[in-house]
Motif scaffolding. Structure first.
Motif, PDB file in Angstrom:
ATOM      1  N   ALA A  78       1.157  -1.179   0.203  1.00 35.77           N
ATOM      2  CA  ALA A  78       0.555  -0.158  -0.304  1.00 35.77           C
ATOM      3  C   ALA A  78       0.856   1.356   0.033  1.00 35.77           C
ATOM      4  N   SER A 122       0.873   5.801  -1.148  1.00 37.68           N
ATOM      5  CA  SER A 122       0.457   6.644  -1.569  1.00 37.68           C
ATOM      6  C   SER A 122      -0.645   7.013  -2.526  1.00 37.68           C
ATOM      7  N   TYR A 123      -1.511   8.226  -2.690  1.00 38.52           N
ATOM      8  CA  TYR A 123      -1.691   7.925  -3.727  1.00 38.52           C
ATOM      9  C   TYR A 123      -3.314   6.916  -3.396  1.00 38.52           C
ATOM     10  N   SER A 124      -3.536   6.324  -2.720  1.00 43.10           N
ATOM     11  CA  SER A 124      -3.978   5.017  -2.764  1.00 43.10           C
ATOM     12  C   SER A 124      -3.805   3.808  -2.808  1.00 43.10           C
ATOM     13  N   ARG A 125      -2.875   4.047  -3.455  1.00 42.58           N
ATOM     14  CA  ARG A 125      -2.101   2.594  -3.451  1.00 42.58           C
ATOM     15  C   ARG A 125      -2.518   1.401  -3.041  1.00 42.58           C
ATOM     16  N   LEU A 126      -2.387   0.710  -3.761  1.00 43.32           N
ATOM     17  CA  LEU A 126      -2.478  -1.137  -3.413  1.00 43.32           C
ATOM     18  C   LEU A 126      -2.104  -1.964  -4.597  1.00 43.32           C
ATOM     19  N   GLN A 138      -2.451  -0.275  -8.567  1.00 42.86           N
ATOM     20  CA  GLN A 138      -3.322   0.875  -8.884  1.00 42.86           C
ATOM     21  C   GLN A 138      -2.632   1.860  -7.378  1.00 42.86           C
ATOM     22  N   HIS A 139      -3.080   3.114  -8.167  1.00 42.27           N
ATOM     23  CA  HIS A 139      -2.987   4.108  -7.230  1.00 42.27           C
ATOM     24  C   HIS A 139      -4.229   4.414  -8.009  1.00 42.27           C
ATOM     25  N   ASP A 140      -4.827   6.023  -7.238  1.00 37.79           N
ATOM     26  CA  ASP A 140      -4.997   7.120  -8.073  1.00 37.79           C
ATOM     27  C   ASP A 140      -4.026   8.342  -8.501  1.00 37.79           C
ATOM     28  N   ASN A 165      -4.135   1.192 -12.716  1.00 40.08           N
ATOM     29  CA  ASN A 165      -5.030  -0.007 -12.634  1.00 40.08           C
ATOM     30  C   ASN A 165      -4.767  -1.334 -13.332  1.00 40.08           C
ATOM     31  N   THR A 203       6.430   9.429  -3.528  1.00 42.06           N
ATOM     32  CA  THR A 203       5.201   8.572  -4.034  1.00 42.06           C
ATOM     33  C   THR A 203       6.330   8.044  -2.522  1.00 42.06           C
TER      34      THR A 203
END
Length: 805
Positions: free
Chosen positions: A199, A201-205, A229-231, A280, A796
Motif C-alpha cells: 500500500a 500514497s495516492y491510495s496505492r494498493l 493500482q493508485h489514484d 489500474n 510517492t
C-alpha cells in the motif's frame, strides 16, 4: 522542484579522460548494472562466489547462449529479480536510471513509453506508423508495439539491456539496442512460491505472487499474477467562469453575433471521476515446462494483461497563479482500455553432443481504446468560442495481431568454433481509428479542424536468415563474425483520413464514435490520395568482433557492427527510406579484488544514415497527417561505465555513468503540430524548422547513477537494510527542435530511498521514490504557443510485505 546547477566544463569532460585511462589500464567495458545476481535465463545456475565479499557471477543470453557476463564481449546491463524488486521496477520507465545512456519518454495521447538508447530513439514509435530503434523482447520473442513495453514487469528472472546494434542475432528494429525480459520458468520437482502485498500514497494498493507446482517427474507449472493500482496524480481545476457580459464582449469582438451567442456550459469541464495518471493494471501468466527426456525441453506460456488506468497528462510548465503544479483545467475525461493476450513457446532438442535445435514461437493479440485531453487546459476560455482551444485525441479502436517463428541451430559445448544459424519470420496486422476534434473555445464553439484516421488493414512481414560464429583461436583470443539478411514488406489497404469539410448544413459537433465519417452527409471528405500502398526493402547487416582474455579476470574487445530499421509507408501511401547504423566500439571488463569489484566500460562511435524522423504535421491544404522523413544521418559517440563493489560482506556500492554526444545530420524540413514553428518553404508541410546539427533529444551530455546499501544483522535470523539510490544528469533537449527552456529538461538529481527488514522467509520493505519531489520533464510541446510537458511521477511512498514458501 529540485534541480542541480549545470556542471562546470571540467566535470563534463572527465568521463572521457576516465574512459581512456580505464581502457588503457585494461579495466572493463560498458556492461552491467551488476545487482547481486541470480542467473538470467541460464540453463544452469551461476557458480557460487568463493568468498563472502565476492560478487556472484551473472549469466546472460546476449549471444543467444548462456555465458558469464564478465566473459561476454557485448555492452550489457543485467538486472536480476532482486535488483528489480529493490528498485520497485514495474515498467521499462523504472529501468532507465539503472542503465547508462538509457532514457524513456512518456507519450500521453497513446499512453505508451518510447525508449532512447545512446542518444537515439523515436518519440513517434507509439503507433503502427513508426518502429522503435530499441527493440523489446520477452523470452527472446519480439514485441512490436510499445504497449508491450509498458505492461507490468512481474515474476522476472532478469532484464538484459543490450547496448549497440543487435542486428545479427536479435534482428528486428534493434538498430541501437535491445531489451530482453526473461520471465521466471517452471522448475521440475520444486514446490515453492511467494506472495507480496503493498500500500502507499495516492491510495496505492498492490499484490503479486507466484507458485511453482510439479505435475510429474517430467512436467511442472508456474502461475504468476500481479495487480497494481493508485489514484491519478493530476487534480481537477475549477473553471473560472467569466461573467455573461464579459463572454458576450469577447465573442462579439471575435466577429460573432448576439443571435449565435451562448454562455459557457461549465458542465463540459471535468471536476470529478478518475484522474489522469492513475494506475489500474492486472496480469496473469501461466507457464508450463515439459521435459520428457534429457534431450527434449519445451517451455510454454500464456499471459493476459488488462489495463483500466488512465493516461498521463500534459501539464502547464508555468502553472496559472493559485493552481497546483499537478493540476489542469480538463475538458476531456480520461479513459483507457487495453487487453493483451500472448502465447510464447520455446522448444529445445539436443541433436547430439555437438548441436542443438531450438524453435521459438510467439503470438500476441492487442485491443485498446482511450480518450485524452490534448489541449491540456493551456488557456481559459473567454467565451464558448474564444480564448482557448478544445482538442481531444481519441483512440476509438486499436487492434493488432503479431506472431513470429524462429528456428535456431547452434553448437553446444566448448569447441574450436562456436556457431549458430537461424531463420526468422515475423508478421503483424494492425487496424485502428483515431479521432481528433479541435474547436474554438470549448466543445460548444466552432470547428478549427477535425478528422478521423482510419486504417482497417496495415500489415508487416519480415523474413530473415542469420548466422554467427566464433573462432576460439586460443584460450585467450576469440574472433567473431556474423551476418543477417532481412527482407521486409509493408502494406496499407483501405487506410485513409477523413477531414471536416465545413459544410454549413451539418451541425458543428465534436467527432465521436457515434459518427461514421466514411458515410456521405456526415460532414467529412476522404483524403486524396488514400493511404493505400506497399513498401518492400531488404538489407544485410553484420558483425565483426575480436575478444581477448588478458587473464581470468580481465578481458578486452573491439567490434564493428551494423544495424538496420526498415522503411515503410506514411499517410498518403508515400514511402520513406530505411535507416542504417554503423557502430565502432572498444571495451573492457574486469573482476578485481578477489571478485569484490567489477568494472565494465565501453567507448563507441556510431554513424547513422537516413535517420527516420516522424511527427504529426499540417499539410498546405489544411489536412493533418503523420509524416516521416529521412535525415541525412546523425553522429553519436560516447562512453559508458558500470562499477559494482562489495565494500564488505554487508556493504554494496554500485555506480553507472554515461557521457554522450549525439548530433543530428541534415534535416531542413522538420515539422510537428506539437510545436509552434515558422512557415515552411519545403513542399508538403505548412510549418517546419531547419534542425541540421541540433542535439538529439533525450541525450544528456552526462548522467550518473549511484546506489549504496548496508545490511545490519539484528540477530542470527533478522537483518535491516537501508538503501539509497541517486540519479543525476545534465540538461537535455526534449525534441529535435531545441527550442529553448520550454523544450529542455534542466540538470537534475532524483533520489529514491528504501528500508528493508528481513527475517527468515518473511520481509517488509518501505520506500520513497523521488524523495525531493522534483518535477522532471520527459516530453514537451507548445503547439498552442503555451508550453506543456509530461513529467515523471511526483514523490510517492509505500510499504510492501511478503514471504516465500
Amino acid at each position: 522542484m529540485t534541480h542541480s546547477a549545470p556542471p562546470r566544463r571540467p566535470l563534463a569532460a572527465s568521463p572521457i579522460q576516465f574512459a581512456i585511462l580505464t581502457l588503457l589500464a585494461g579495466m572493463t567495458t560498458a556492461q552491467a548494472q551488476v545487482q547481486e545476481p541470480a542467473p538470467a535465463a541460464a540453463p544452469a545456475p551461476a557458480p557460487a562466489a568463493k568468498d563472502a565479499n565476492a560478487i556472484q557471477e551473472i549469466i546472460v543470453t546476449a549471444t543467444k547462449r548462456a555465458t558469464p557476463l564478465q566473459r561476454t564481449p557485448v555492452a550489457i546491463t543485467a538486472l536480476n529479480a532482486n535488483a528489480l524488486a529493490d528498485n520497485h521496477v514495474q515498467t521499462i520507465q523504472d529501468v532507465v536510471n539503472l542503465v547508462p545512456g538509457f532514457q524513456a519518454t512518456s507519450e500521453g495521447d497513446h499512453g505508451v513509453i518510447t525508449m532512447t538508447l545512446r542518444g537515439i530513439g523515436n518519440d513517434s514509435a507509439k503507433t503502427e506508423y513508426a518502429d522503435p530503434e530499441v527493440a523489446s523482447f520477452v523470452d527472446g520473442i519480439y514485441s512490436p508495439r510499445p504497449e508491450g513495453a509498458t505492461s507490468l514487469l512481474f515474476d522476472l528472472d532478469a532484464i538484459e539491456v543490450l547496448r549497440g546494434p543487435q542486428g545479427t542475432l536479435w534482428g528486428r528494429n534493434s538498430s541501437v539496442g535491445a531489451v530482453n525480459m526473461q520471465t521466471a520458468k517452471p522448475v521440475l520437482g520444486d514446490s515453492s512460491g511467494n506472495v507480496e502485498m503493498g500500500a502507499g500514497s495516492y491510495s496505492r494498493l498492490g499484490a503479486r505472487g507466484a507458485v511453482n507446482v510439479p505435475l510429474s517427474d517430467t512436467a511442472a507449472m508456474r502461475i504468476a499474477f500481479v495487480h497494481e493500482q493508485h489514484d491519478g496524480y493530476v487534480d481537477f481545476q475549477k473553471l473560472p467562469v467569466p461573467s455573461v457580459a464579459s463572454q458576450q464582449a469577447a465573442y462579439l469582438a471575435s466577429g460573432g453575433t448576439l443571435a449565435s451567442f451562448q454562455p459557457i456550459n461549465p458542465n463540459l469541464f471535468v471536476t470529478d471521476g478518475p484522474k489522469y495518471g492513475a494506475q489500474n493494471q492486472s496480469a496473469l501468466r501461466l507457464s508450463l515446462l515439459w521435459q520428457p527426456t534429457a534431450q527434449l525441453k519445451w517451455n510454454l506460456a500464456y499471459e493476459n494483461f488488462a489495463d483500466r488506468g488512465t493516461l498521463s497528462m500534459n501539464l502547464l510548465q508555468n502553472q496559472r497563479p493559485g493552481q497546483d503544479k499537478w493540476s489542469a483545467l480538463i475538458d476531456t475525461a480520461p479513459s483507457l482500455t487495453r487487453d493483451t493476450n500472448s502465447f510464447r513457446s520455446r522448444l529445445e532438442y539436443s541433436l547430439n553432443d555437438a548441436a542443438m535445435l531450438t524453435y521459438i514461437a510467439g503470438y500476441s493479440r492487442f485491443s485498446g481504446a482511450s480518450t485524452f485531453d490534448a489541449d491540456g487546459g493551456a488557456n481559459v476560455p473567454t467565451s464558448f468560442a474564444t480564448g482557448a482551444t478544445y482538442q481531444a485525441n481519441n483512440t476509438v479502436s486499436s487492434h493488432y495481431v503479431n506472431y513470429s517463428h524462429e528456428l535456431e541451430l547452434q553448437s553446444v559445448g566448448k569447441r574450436a568454433v562456436d556457431w549458430q544459424l537461424g531463420l526468422y519470420y515475423g508478421a503483424e496486422k494492425n487496424s485502428m481509428r483515431f479521432d481528433i476534434p479541435i474547436f474554438n473555445g470549448t466543445q460548444q464553439g466552432t470547428v478549427v479542424w477535425q478528422g478521423s484516421f482510419i486504417q482497417p488493414k496495415e500489415t508487416v512481414a519480415s523474413t530473415a536468415l542469420f548466422g554467427q560464429s566464433t573462432w576460439n583461436v586460443s584460450d585467450s583470443l576469440h574472433l567473431t563474425g556474423g551476418l543477417r539478411y532481412t527482407s521486409d514488406k509493408r502494406t496499407n489497404v483501405g487506410g485513409n483520413g477523413y477531414t471536416w469539410n465545413y459544410d454549413a448544413s451539418v451541425p458543428q459537433v465534436p467527432l465521436s464514435p457515434n459518427i461514421d465519417p466514411t458515410k456521405p452527409g456526415q460532414g467529412y471528405n476522404p483524403s486524396v490520395p488514400s493511404n493505400d500502398g506497399e513498401f518492400t526493402g531488404h538489407k544485410t547487416t553484420g558483425l565483426a568482433r575480436i575478444g581477448y582474455d588478458i587473464d581470468r579476470n580481465n578481458m578486452v574487445y573491439a567490434s564493428l557492427s551494423t544495424g538496420y530499421k526498415s522503411g515503410g509507408l506514411q499517410d498518403g501511401g508515400r514511402p520513406y527510406g530505411a535507416e542504417t547504423l554503423t557502430n565502432y566500439e572498444i571495451g573492457s571488463k574486469s573482476t578485481l579484488m578477489g571478485g569484490a569489484l567489477k568494472i565494465n566500460n565501453a567507448l563507441y562511435y556510431s554513424k547513422f544514415k537516413d535517420f527516420q524522423f516522424s511527427s504529426p504535421v499540417t499539410n498546405p491544404d489544411g489536412s493533418h497527417s503523420l509524416a516521416t522523413s529521412n535525415a541525412e544521418g546523425a553522429t553519436v559517440y560516447g562512453f559508458e561505465s558500470e562499477i559494482a563493489a562489495k565494500l564488505s560482506k554487508d556493504d554494496k556500492l554500485q555506480a553507472s555513468l554515461a557521457w554522450t554526444h549525439a548530433v543530428l545530420g541534415t534535416l531542413r524540413g522538420a515539422g510537428s503540430n506539437d510545436y509552434s514553428l515558422p512557415a515552411c518553404a519545403i513542399p508538403g508541410i505548412s510549418t517546419c524548422l531547419d534542425v541540421t546539427g541540433n542535439t538529439m533529444p533525450h541525450s544528456p551530455k552526462f548522467s550518473l547513477q549511484l546506489m549504496y546499501q548496508h545490511t545490519v544483522h539484528l540477530n542470527d535470523e533478522a537483518t535491516l537494510t537501508p538503501r539509497i539510490s541517486t540519479h543525476y544528469e545534465t540538461s537535455s533537449w526534449l525534441s529535435v527542435f531545441n527550442l529553448g527552456d520550454g523544450d529542455k529538461q534542466a540538470a537534475y538529481t532524483r533520489t529514491d530511498l528504501g528500508l528493508r527488514y528481513s527475517k527468515k522467509n518473511w520481509w517488509i520493505d518501505a520506500f520513497v521514490r523521488n524523495a525531493g519531489n522534483g518535477n522532471v520533464k520527459t516530453s514537451a510541446s507548445n503547439g498552442g504557443n503555451v508550453w506543456l510537458a509530461q513529467y515523471l511521477p511526483p514523490r510517492t511512498f509505500g510499504i510492501n510485505t511478503g514471504f516465500d514458501f
